[in-house]
Motif scaffolding. Structure first.
Motif, PDB file in Angstrom:
ATOM      1  N   GLU A  74       0.869  -1.194   0.000  1.00 11.39           N
ATOM      2  CA  GLU A  74       0.000   0.000   0.000  1.00 11.39           C
ATOM      3  C   GLU A  74       0.894   1.228   0.000  1.00 11.39           C
ATOM      4  N   HIS A  76       0.219   5.360   0.601  1.00  8.27           N
ATOM      5  CA  HIS A  76      -0.733   6.438   0.852  1.00  8.27           C
ATOM      6  C   HIS A  76      -0.029   7.776   0.924  1.00  8.27           C
TER       7      HIS A  76
ATOM      8  N   VAL B   7      -3.703   2.595  13.434  1.00 13.65           N
ATOM      9  CA  VAL B   7      -4.295   2.984  12.163  1.00 13.65           C
ATOM     10  C   VAL B   7      -5.803   3.158  12.323  1.00 13.65           C
ATOM     11  N   HIS B   8      -6.315   4.234  11.748  1.00 13.52           N
ATOM     12  CA  HIS B   8      -7.761   4.493  11.718  1.00 13.52           C
ATOM     13  C   HIS B   8      -8.191   4.484  10.251  1.00 13.52           C
ATOM     14  N   HIS B   9      -9.263   3.781   9.961  1.00 12.84           N
ATOM     15  CA  HIS B   9      -9.802   3.764   8.601  1.00 12.84           C
ATOM     16  C   HIS B   9     -11.099   4.579   8.561  1.00 12.84           C
ATOM     17  N   GLN B  12     -12.220   9.442   5.476  1.00 12.22           N
ATOM     18  CA  GLN B  12     -12.212  10.197   4.218  1.00 12.22           C
ATOM     19  C   GLN B  12     -12.592  11.654   4.447  1.00 12.22           C
ATOM     20  N   ASP B  43      -4.245  10.581   5.341  1.00 12.47           N
ATOM     21  CA  ASP B  43      -4.534  10.528   3.915  1.00 12.47           C
ATOM     22  C   ASP B  43      -6.042  10.721   3.758  1.00 12.47           C
ATOM     23  N   SER B  46      -7.903   8.212   0.994  1.00  8.76           N
ATOM     24  CA  SER B  46      -8.257   6.828   1.354  1.00  8.76           C
ATOM     25  C   SER B  46      -8.886   6.770   2.742  1.00  8.76           C
ATOM     26  N   THR B  48      -7.294   7.199   5.683  1.00 10.57           N
ATOM     27  CA  THR B  48      -6.423   6.482   6.621  1.00 10.57           C
ATOM     28  C   THR B  48      -5.657   7.463   7.500  1.00 10.57           C
ATOM     29  N   TYR B  50      -2.594   7.454  10.526  1.00 11.98           N
ATOM     30  CA  TYR B  50      -1.562   6.706  11.239  1.00 11.98           C
ATOM     31  C   TYR B  50      -1.126   7.536  12.436  1.00 11.98           C
ATOM     32  N   ASP B  73      -8.559   1.265  14.581  1.00 10.11           N
ATOM     33  CA  ASP B  73      -8.943   0.008  13.938  1.00 10.11           C
ATOM     34  C   ASP B  73      -7.841  -1.039  14.044  1.00 10.11           C
TER      35      ASP B  73
END
Lengths: 83, 83
Positions: A74, A76, B7-9, B12, B43, B46, B48, B50, B73
């Motif tokens: 990946e 980003h 990490v968080h998803h 957006q 980001d 996407s 995301t 960190y 997450d």
């Protein structure tokens, strides 16, 4: 130039020496693509490696990692950063 | 104390202000868990985020993020680091 965070999976058991060698391999060829790899972190248990770089594009980061023999899973762009 | 990358998803569209506010919210309560959030990158495309921290355990990182209202997450201990 923007910051990028790229991620490698499947690196279970990676050692500090292996991480350092991979990082040096990237840094040895990064100039040709205008990339600067700053830091990398590894979780040998889950096999995850994170690399932070400054680069002109995700493609440039991709090419350096590929040529160094360890393609990223990946990539980003992370234009936002706080500390 | 070890380093952790979490990490968080699904973030957006996150803005620089929102990232800074979330980071400050973590830092305001991190002491109770012995955690130190160092840097965070986002980001917005996407979705995301960190976060790099130093903490006594993954559970401590988890609790700070939960109390600040943005559970992580994924939380990976990253004992290996190069620069």
């Amino acid at each position: 130039m923007t910051k990028f965070m790229d991620v490698h999976h499947g690196m279970q058991g990676i050692t500090g020496d292996q991480l350092a060698a991979a990082h040096r391999a990237d840094q040895a060829i990064e100039r040709a693509e205008g990339v600067r790899f700053e830091r990398a972190w590894a979780d040998p248990k889950s096999g995850t490696v994170y690399c932070l770089s400054e680069a002109p594009s995700a493609e440039a980061v991709k090419r350096v990692h590929e040529r160094a023999g360890h393609p990223a899973d990946e990539i980003h762009q992370v234009p936002l950063e706080v500390s």
